[in-house]
Design a protein around this motif. Structure first.
Motif, PDB file in Angstrom:
ATOM      1  N   TYR A 164      44.421  27.433  39.089  1.00 38.69           N
ATOM      2  CA  TYR A 164      43.338  28.368  38.807  1.00 38.69           C
ATOM      3  C   TYR A 164      42.151  27.651  38.177  1.00 38.69           C
ATOM      4  CZ  TYR A 164      40.856  32.275  36.602  1.00 38.69           C
ATOM      5  OH  TYR A 164      39.897  33.168  36.188  1.00 38.69           O
TER       6      TYR A 164
ATOM      7  N   LEU B 230      42.461  36.404  49.553  1.00 36.35           N
ATOM      8  CA  LEU B 230      43.342  35.271  49.851  1.00 36.35           C
ATOM      9  C   LEU B 230      43.711  34.513  48.583  1.00 36.35           C
ATOM     10  CD1 LEU B 230      44.621  33.315  51.989  1.00 36.35           C
ATOM     11  CD2 LEU B 230      42.452  32.062  51.918  1.00 36.35           C
ATOM     12  N   LEU B 231      42.725  34.243  47.736  1.00 36.53           N
ATOM     13  CA  LEU B 231      42.989  33.515  46.497  1.00 36.53           C
ATOM     14  C   LEU B 231      43.876  34.330  45.563  1.00 36.53           C
ATOM     15  CD1 LEU B 231      39.427  32.040  45.764  1.00 36.53           C
ATOM     16  CD2 LEU B 231      41.370  30.920  46.883  1.00 36.53           C
ATOM     17  N   LYS B 232      43.646  35.635  45.518  1.00 37.74           N
ATOM     18  CA  LYS B 232      44.460  36.497  44.658  1.00 37.74           C
ATOM     19  C   LYS B 232      45.923  36.435  45.057  1.00 37.74           C
ATOM     20  CE  LYS B 232      44.538  41.185  42.726  1.00 37.74           C
ATOM     21  NZ  LYS B 232      46.007  41.351  42.802  1.00 37.74           N
ATOM     22  N   SER B 233      46.169  36.437  46.371  1.00 39.07           N
ATOM     23  CA  SER B 233      47.547  36.380  46.863  1.00 39.07           C
ATOM     24  C   SER B 233      48.171  35.005  46.665  1.00 39.07           C
ATOM     25  CB  SER B 233      47.565  36.772  48.342  1.00 39.07           C
ATOM     26  OG  SER B 233      48.847  36.613  48.881  1.00 39.07           O
ATOM     27  N   ASP B 234      47.444  33.966  47.027  1.00 40.97           N
ATOM     28  CA  ASP B 234      48.012  32.608  46.981  1.00 40.97           C
ATOM     29  C   ASP B 234      48.268  32.126  45.564  1.00 40.97           C
ATOM     30  OD1 ASP B 234      47.882  32.598  49.701  1.00 40.97           O
ATOM     31  OD2 ASP B 234      46.282  31.095  49.868  1.00 40.97           O
ATOM     32  N   PHE B 235      47.406  32.531  44.617  1.00 43.65           N
ATOM     33  CA  PHE B 235      47.532  32.044  43.244  1.00 43.65           C
ATOM     34  C   PHE B 235      48.070  33.107  42.287  1.00 43.65           C
ATOM     35  CE2 PHE B 235      44.627  29.116  45.230  1.00 43.65           C
ATOM     36  CZ  PHE B 235      44.905  27.883  44.641  1.00 43.65           C
ATOM     37  N   SER B 236      48.448  34.275  42.827  1.00 46.05           N
ATOM     38  CA  SER B 236      48.972  35.385  42.008  1.00 46.05           C
ATOM     39  C   SER B 236      48.017  35.725  40.859  1.00 46.05           C
ATOM     40  CB  SER B 236      50.355  35.038  41.455  1.00 46.05           C
ATOM     41  OG  SER B 236      51.264  34.775  42.492  1.00 46.05           O
TER      42      SER B 236
ATOM     43  N   GLY C 161      44.575  30.353  56.227  1.00 43.13           N
ATOM     44  CA  GLY C 161      44.886  30.023  54.850  1.00 43.13           C
ATOM     45  C   GLY C 161      43.857  29.134  54.166  1.00 43.13           C
ATOM     46  N   GLN C 162      44.143  28.808  52.905  1.00 39.37           N
ATOM     47  CA  GLN C 162      43.206  28.090  52.042  1.00 39.37           C
ATOM     48  C   GLN C 162      42.692  26.774  52.636  1.00 39.37           C
ATOM     49  OE1 GLN C 162      44.884  27.082  48.243  1.00 39.37           O
ATOM     50  NE2 GLN C 162      43.037  26.050  47.522  1.00 39.37           N
TER      51      GLN C 162
ATOM     52  N   SER D 273      44.814  23.348  43.582  1.00 39.55           N
ATOM     53  CA  SER D 273      46.223  23.686  43.367  1.00 39.55           C
ATOM     54  C   SER D 273      46.436  24.476  42.077  1.00 39.55           C
ATOM     55  CB  SER D 273      47.061  22.401  43.316  1.00 39.55           C
ATOM     56  OG  SER D 273      46.592  21.531  42.292  1.00 39.55           O
TER      57      SER D 273
END
Length: 407
Positions: free
Chosen positions: A115, A52-58, A178-179, A113
């Motif tokens: 990394y 999830l974090l990889k997708s949301d924060f690219s 989601g987050q 919001s």
């Protein structure tokens, strides 16, 4: 007429609470185990939401790796130092304070919001874990009534259960929503804080009396040279155990898919069977160690599992299921015995020893996951299982463990 003279009676003062035999306090040990469940449930959340974090924060895989590294470093390296400090200067309120740190880390993780904020959140959760394990393990030992292995095993099973439940809750609660849904895990941290406040109150009321009672009854620790020898052997055994366990927890499903062509769903069932066996074996190892001695359990755990481990990469699917359950049951029984053996080898350093043991567990598991993955990329996952099958043979080093009073 003769008068009878009353024979004076001498009253014997009743023993003080500290002098009375101290029993196994199941409510205190159980509360510590449940707190361990809540703590490790939260700790297991972080790797479960990496996709999830990889997708949301690219994020790249390298950035995901840094999040894991920050968490592992804080959770692993701080534990021995916290335990060493509190052995010398007890800080009873540190336990709920550490869980407050975990609570703040979850809140930051839910609403981060950037990394950089994720890295800070991972560090806060890691610090909370580093504070929890040595202090909660100390309480479980205090409430053991001398049944140290049983108390440690009960405490550890709580953590195993939390590690298993955490990813399931993440899949149900966080991934679909989601987050921000991470914030729901603040409820678990809040419940843990309430529980740890009560445990801290018990420690303040009864802990010193129990410490005094244990100090009167304990045998002397090992000489310095023997302590160094013992800790080196234990480090080798922890390495062998948790590298081998990591090959299952991280890559067993991939092995089953590659070796037998199973579906992801079917391979997860095999993994669940293994993890259930680990939980049962972890609990069983404690009481058995109290009866037959720590070294005997450690010896049986490693050398006893070696034939099954060596056979696993060369059998069919049904026997793979059977052998994986046997391996989980037998090998997992060693951890409580290892922790209690180390505590008996260095009496008066319960916090430091617990911190070292849990820190080693976290650190070795994290490094092993990365190292085995690199080997699998190069040589294949089946080759990795053929290699790790020899790790239980390192249990022969148990012969070098010096004998303690209960070993």
């Amino acid at each position: 007429m003769t008068s009878q003279t009353a024979i004076p009676t001498v009253s014997t003062p009743s023993p003080t609470r500290a002098d009375q035999p101290q029993g196994f306090l199941i409510r205190v040990v159980g509360a510590a185990a449940f707190a361990h469940l809540l703590n490790d449930l939260i700790q297991a959340l972080l790797p479960a939401i990496y996709p999830l974090l990889k997708s949301d924060f690219s994020l790249s895989f390298a950035q995901i790796g840094w999040i894991g590294l920050v968490y592992q470093v804080t959770a692993s390296l701080l534990q021995p130092w916290i335990g060493l400090y509190t052995d010398k200067r007890p800080l009873p309120w540190l336990l709920p304070s550490g869980m407050f740190m975990t609570l703040f880390g979850i809140a930051l993780l839910a609403f981060a919001s950037s990394y950089e904020m994720l890295l800070v959140a991972a560090a806060m959760v890691g610090v909370g874990s580093a504070t929890f394990h040595p202090e909660a393990s100390r309480i479980a030992r205090l409430a053991s009534g001398g049944r140290f292995g049983t108390a440690q095993a009960t405490f550890q099973v709580g953590g195993n259960a939390g590690s298993a439940i955490g990813p399931l809750l993440a899949a149900v609660v966080v991934i679909p929503h989601g987050q921000p849904a991470i914030a729901w895990f603040m409820l678990a941290a809040g419940l843990a804080i309430c529980l740890l406040l009560r445990l801290t109150g018990w420690t303040l009321r009864h802990g010193q009396a129990r410490l005094d009672s244990m100090a009167r009854n304990k045998a002397a620790g090992l000489p310095r040279g023997k302590v160094i020898q013992a800790m080196l052997v234990i480090a080798l055994l922890v390495f062998a155990k948790f590298v081998y366990i990591a090959s299952f927890t991280n890559y067993f499903t991939f092995y089953l898919i590659a070796q037998f062509g199973l579906s992801v769903q079917d391979s997860q069932l095999f993994l669940f069977m293994f993890l259930a066996a680990v939980a049962v074996g972890t609990f069983a190892g404690g009481p058995v160690g109290d009866r037959i001695g720590r070294k005997a359990v450690i010896w049986l755990s490693f050398v006893g599992v070696a034939p099954f481990a060596l056979a696993l990469p060369h059998v069919g699917m049904v026997w793979t299921a059977v052998l994986s359950v046997i391996i989980g049951l037998v090998m997992s029984s060693a951890f409580a015995a290892l922790v209690v053996y180390a505590q008996e080898a260095v009496p008066g350093r319960v916090g430091m020893v617990s911190g070292v043991m849990f820190g080693l567990m976290f650190g070795v598991s994290g490094i092993a996951a990365a190292g085995l993955g690199a080997l699998a990329d190069t040589h294949g996952i089946v080759w990795v299982y053929q290699l790790t099958a020899f790790l239980p043979l390192l249990g022969l080093a148990t012969l070098l463990l010096p004998r303690t009073r209960a070993a």
